[in-house]
Write an enzyme that holds these catalytic residues in place. Structure first.
Site, PDB file in Angstrom:
ATOM      1  N   ARG A 103     -18.704 -26.955  10.898  1.00 43.18           N
ATOM      2  CA  ARG A 103     -17.915 -27.461   9.762  1.00 43.18           C
ATOM      3  C   ARG A 103     -17.260 -28.745  10.237  1.00 43.18           C
ATOM      4  O   ARG A 103     -16.415 -28.729  11.139  1.00 43.18           O
ATOM      5  CB  ARG A 103     -16.865 -26.441   9.329  1.00 43.18           C
ATOM      6  CG  ARG A 103     -15.839 -27.031   8.380  1.00 43.18           C
ATOM      7  CD  ARG A 103     -14.978 -26.016   7.714  1.00 43.18           C
ATOM      8  NE  ARG A 103     -15.730 -25.268   6.719  1.00 43.18           N
ATOM      9  CZ  ARG A 103     -15.189 -24.474   5.796  1.00 43.18           C
ATOM     10  NH1 ARG A 103     -13.870 -24.334   5.747  1.00 43.18           N
ATOM     11  NH2 ARG A 103     -15.947 -23.834   4.939  1.00 43.18           N
ATOM     12  N   HIS A 130     -21.912 -28.436   0.838  1.00 46.90           N
ATOM     13  CA  HIS A 130     -21.508 -27.086   1.276  1.00 46.90           C
ATOM     14  C   HIS A 130     -22.621 -26.107   0.870  1.00 46.90           C
ATOM     15  O   HIS A 130     -22.447 -25.283  -0.025  1.00 46.90           O
ATOM     16  CB  HIS A 130     -20.181 -26.722   0.611  1.00 46.90           C
ATOM     17  CG  HIS A 130     -19.477 -25.555   1.233  1.00 46.90           C
ATOM     18  ND1 HIS A 130     -19.940 -24.890   2.364  1.00 46.90           N
ATOM     19  CD2 HIS A 130     -18.330 -24.903   0.879  1.00 46.90           C
ATOM     20  CE1 HIS A 130     -19.104 -23.906   2.674  1.00 46.90           C
ATOM     21  NE2 HIS A 130     -18.126 -23.887   1.792  1.00 46.90           N
ATOM     22  N   GLN A 133     -22.214 -22.142   0.637  1.00 44.83           N
ATOM     23  CA  GLN A 133     -21.435 -21.719  -0.519  1.00 44.83           C
ATOM     24  C   GLN A 133     -22.317 -21.608  -1.758  1.00 44.83           C
ATOM     25  O   GLN A 133     -22.325 -20.581  -2.445  1.00 44.83           O
ATOM     26  CB  GLN A 133     -20.310 -22.743  -0.786  1.00 44.83           C
ATOM     27  CG  GLN A 133     -19.485 -22.426  -2.006  1.00 44.83           C
ATOM     28  CD  GLN A 133     -18.693 -21.148  -1.811  1.00 44.83           C
ATOM     29  OE1 GLN A 133     -17.967 -21.015  -0.828  1.00 44.83           O
ATOM     30  NE2 GLN A 133     -18.821 -20.191  -2.720  1.00 44.83           N
ATOM     31  N   ASP A 227     -13.454 -26.048  -8.425  1.00 51.21           N
ATOM     32  CA  ASP A 227     -13.049 -26.130  -7.018  1.00 51.21           C
ATOM     33  C   ASP A 227     -11.754 -26.933  -6.980  1.00 51.21           C
ATOM     34  O   ASP A 227     -11.357 -27.558  -7.982  1.00 51.21           O
ATOM     35  CB  ASP A 227     -14.171 -26.817  -6.211  1.00 51.21           C
ATOM     36  CG  ASP A 227     -13.878 -26.888  -4.714  1.00 51.21           C
ATOM     37  OD1 ASP A 227     -12.989 -26.144  -4.234  1.00 51.21           O
ATOM     38  OD2 ASP A 227     -14.546 -27.684  -4.013  1.00 51.21           O
ATOM     39  N   CYS A 267     -15.156 -21.429  -5.486  1.00 51.21           N
ATOM     40  CA  CYS A 267     -15.574 -21.161  -4.098  1.00 51.21           C
ATOM     41  C   CYS A 267     -14.424 -20.640  -3.251  1.00 51.21           C
ATOM     42  O   CYS A 267     -14.664 -20.016  -2.222  1.00 51.21           O
ATOM     43  CB  CYS A 267     -16.174 -22.420  -3.490  1.00 51.21           C
ATOM     44  SG  CYS A 267     -15.051 -23.823  -3.509  1.00 51.21           S
ATOM     45  N   ARG A 295     -20.910 -14.338   0.387  1.00 52.81           N
ATOM     46  CA  ARG A 295     -21.086 -15.276   1.514  1.00 52.81           C
ATOM     47  C   ARG A 295     -21.617 -14.494   2.713  1.00 52.81           C
ATOM     48  O   ARG A 295     -22.490 -14.960   3.442  1.00 52.81           O
ATOM     49  CB  ARG A 295     -19.747 -15.942   1.877  1.00 52.81           C
ATOM     50  CG  ARG A 295     -19.166 -16.877   0.834  1.00 52.81           C
ATOM     51  CD  ARG A 295     -19.961 -18.172   0.692  1.00 52.81           C
ATOM     52  NE  ARG A 295     -20.073 -18.909   1.935  1.00 52.81           N
ATOM     53  CZ  ARG A 295     -19.144 -19.728   2.441  1.00 52.81           C
ATOM     54  NH1 ARG A 295     -18.034 -19.947   1.778  1.00 52.81           N
ATOM     55  NH2 ARG A 295     -19.343 -20.368   3.590  1.00 52.81           N
TER      56      ARG A 295
HETATM   57  N1   CP Z   1     -15.339 -21.251   0.372  1.00 50.72           N
HETATM   58  C1   CP Z   1     -15.167 -21.515   1.672  1.00 50.72           C
HETATM   59  O1   CP Z   1     -16.017 -22.110   2.354  1.00 50.72           O
HETATM   60  O2   CP Z   1     -14.005 -21.006   2.183  1.00 50.72           O
HETATM   61  P1   CP Z   1     -13.368 -21.354   3.597  1.00 50.72           P
HETATM   62  O3   CP Z   1     -12.975 -22.792   3.569  1.00 50.72           O
HETATM   63  O4   CP Z   1     -12.192 -20.436   3.732  1.00 50.72           O
HETATM   64  O5   CP Z   1     -14.421 -21.109   4.664  1.00 50.72           O
HETATM   65  N1  NVA Z   2     -14.061 -28.850  -1.664  1.00 50.54           N
HETATM   66  C1  NVA Z   2     -13.352 -27.938  -0.796  1.00 50.54           C
HETATM   67  C2  NVA Z   2     -14.164 -26.710  -0.529  1.00 50.54           C
HETATM   68  C3  NVA Z   2     -13.507 -25.692   0.347  1.00 50.54           C
HETATM   69  C4  NVA Z   2     -14.381 -24.511   0.618  1.00 50.54           C
HETATM   70  C5  NVA Z   2     -12.987 -28.640   0.485  1.00 50.54           C
HETATM   71  O1  NVA Z   2     -13.831 -29.361   1.023  1.00 50.54           O
HETATM   72  O2  NVA Z   2     -11.861 -28.479   0.949  1.00 50.54           O
END
Ligand code: CP
Ligand code: NVA
Length: 309
Positions: A103, A130, A133, A227, A267, A295
């Site tokens: 990430r 992502h 997701q 989101d 999400c 997930r």
């Molecule tokens: N939806 C998602 O990826 O959640 P986190 O940021 O908690 O991993």
């Molecule tokens: N768009 C959000 C998604 C989190 C899972 C972010 O990047 O923070």
């Protein structure tokens, strides 16, 4: 499937379907208490430059349920590209582990890891996309509706990483995607164009539409998706975004415009009272916790496909 899972654009529709079928099977085995240690002895390294609840826990628990183990590397632990070049991190890790989840802020960092690691690299969210997701989201909708093709998904809010993966996923699976974003917060033009080209060739009559009116987007929707307005890394813009996104909240009135059996999805994490009201998030049309559960199952399918023998 390719060695790495970096973006839904790299997956064929048949591969997305196969992941859902395998996820459903693993979910059933888990529910029945049938052991499924298909990754016994395997190790997954998890590099996180940003916080996470769902991604971190589901990959960790998923590896444990598959008989392997996961190793969490926190933002300060390896300081990708600062303490050590990204390619050196990749070349070290692949001597010890069987796969890497990353990430990162920059999507280029994940691509660089994938280029230099001999083992599979999985995108656990970047600023650009992502995929895990949205693959879990597609699985969740398919579980409920028994199909994806022909459904109308309204994405309300920021044209961000989740929206980008939705564009690729919808185009590939023949879903009609209507995105409503405030002016200045539209998705990346190249991704939008690529998704539209893809929708024309694979989805036939299915279209990808970009609007600035959430009400128009929500009309007749099978799925209402939203989101956060401020993604991780954009915290300094929070006050401005809150102003710019006025009118884009998913509230009861918006849900009312969609089909009566609409699925409300997010999400998570949610910023309650900003992009979605408590009433809707906790309401009868919301399936956000099923989505979060999936997930786990969908990523176990990814792990088995990429790390399995
Ligand atoms: N939806 C998602 O990826 O959640 P986190 O940021 O908690 O991993
Ligand atoms: N768009 C959000 C998604 C989190 C899972 C972010 O990047 O923070």
């Amino acid at each position: 499937m390719k060695k790495d899972l970096l973006s839904i654009k790299d997956l064929a529709a048949s591969e997305i379907e196969a992941l859902s079928v395998l996820a459903a099977d693993l979910k059933e085995q888990q529910r029945k208490g049938i052991g499924h240690p298909f990754l016994a002895g395997k190790t997954l390294a998890m590099i996180f430059e940003k916080p996470s609840l769902r991604t971190r826990v589901t990959f960790d628990v998923g590896m444990a349920q598959l008989g392997g183990r996961a190793l969490y590397l926190a933002p300060g632990d390896i300081r990708l590209g600062e303490r050590e070049a990204v390619k050196d991190v990749a070349r070290n890790l692949d001597r010890w582990v069987d796969g890497i989840v990353a990430r990162t802020f920059s999507h280029l960092t994940i691509e660089e890891l994938a280029r230099h690691a001999a083992v599979p690299v999985i995108n656990g969210l970047s600023d650009l996309t992502h995929p895990c997701q949205v693959l879990a989201d597609l699985f969740t909708i398919w579980e409920r509706r028994g199909r994806l093709g022909g459904l109308r998904v309204a994405y309300i809010g920021d044209g961000n990483n989740v929206c980008h993966s939705w564009l690729y996923g919808a185009a590939r699976m023949g879903i009609e995607l209507v995105a409503a974003c405030p002016k200045g917060y539209e998705p990346d033009g190249r991704i939008l164009a690529a998704a539209r080209r893809e929708a024309e060739t694979s989805g036939g009559r299915m279209t990808i539409t970009l609007l600035h009116d959430p009400r128009q987007a929500a009309q007749g929707a099978d799925v209402l998706y939203t989101d956060v307005w401020t993604s991780m890394g954009q915290e300094a813009e929070w006050a401005k975004r809150r102003r710019d996104f006025q009118g884009f909240q998913v509230d009861a009135a918006l849900v009312h415009l969609a089909k009566p059996d609409v699925l409300v999805m997010h999400c998570l994490p949610a910023h309650r009272g900003e992009e979605i009201t408590d009433e809707v998030l906790d309401g009868p049309r919301s399936i956000v916790y099923d989505q979060a559960e999936n997930r786990l199952h969908l990523q176990k399918a990814i792990l088995m496909t990429l790390l399995g023998d």
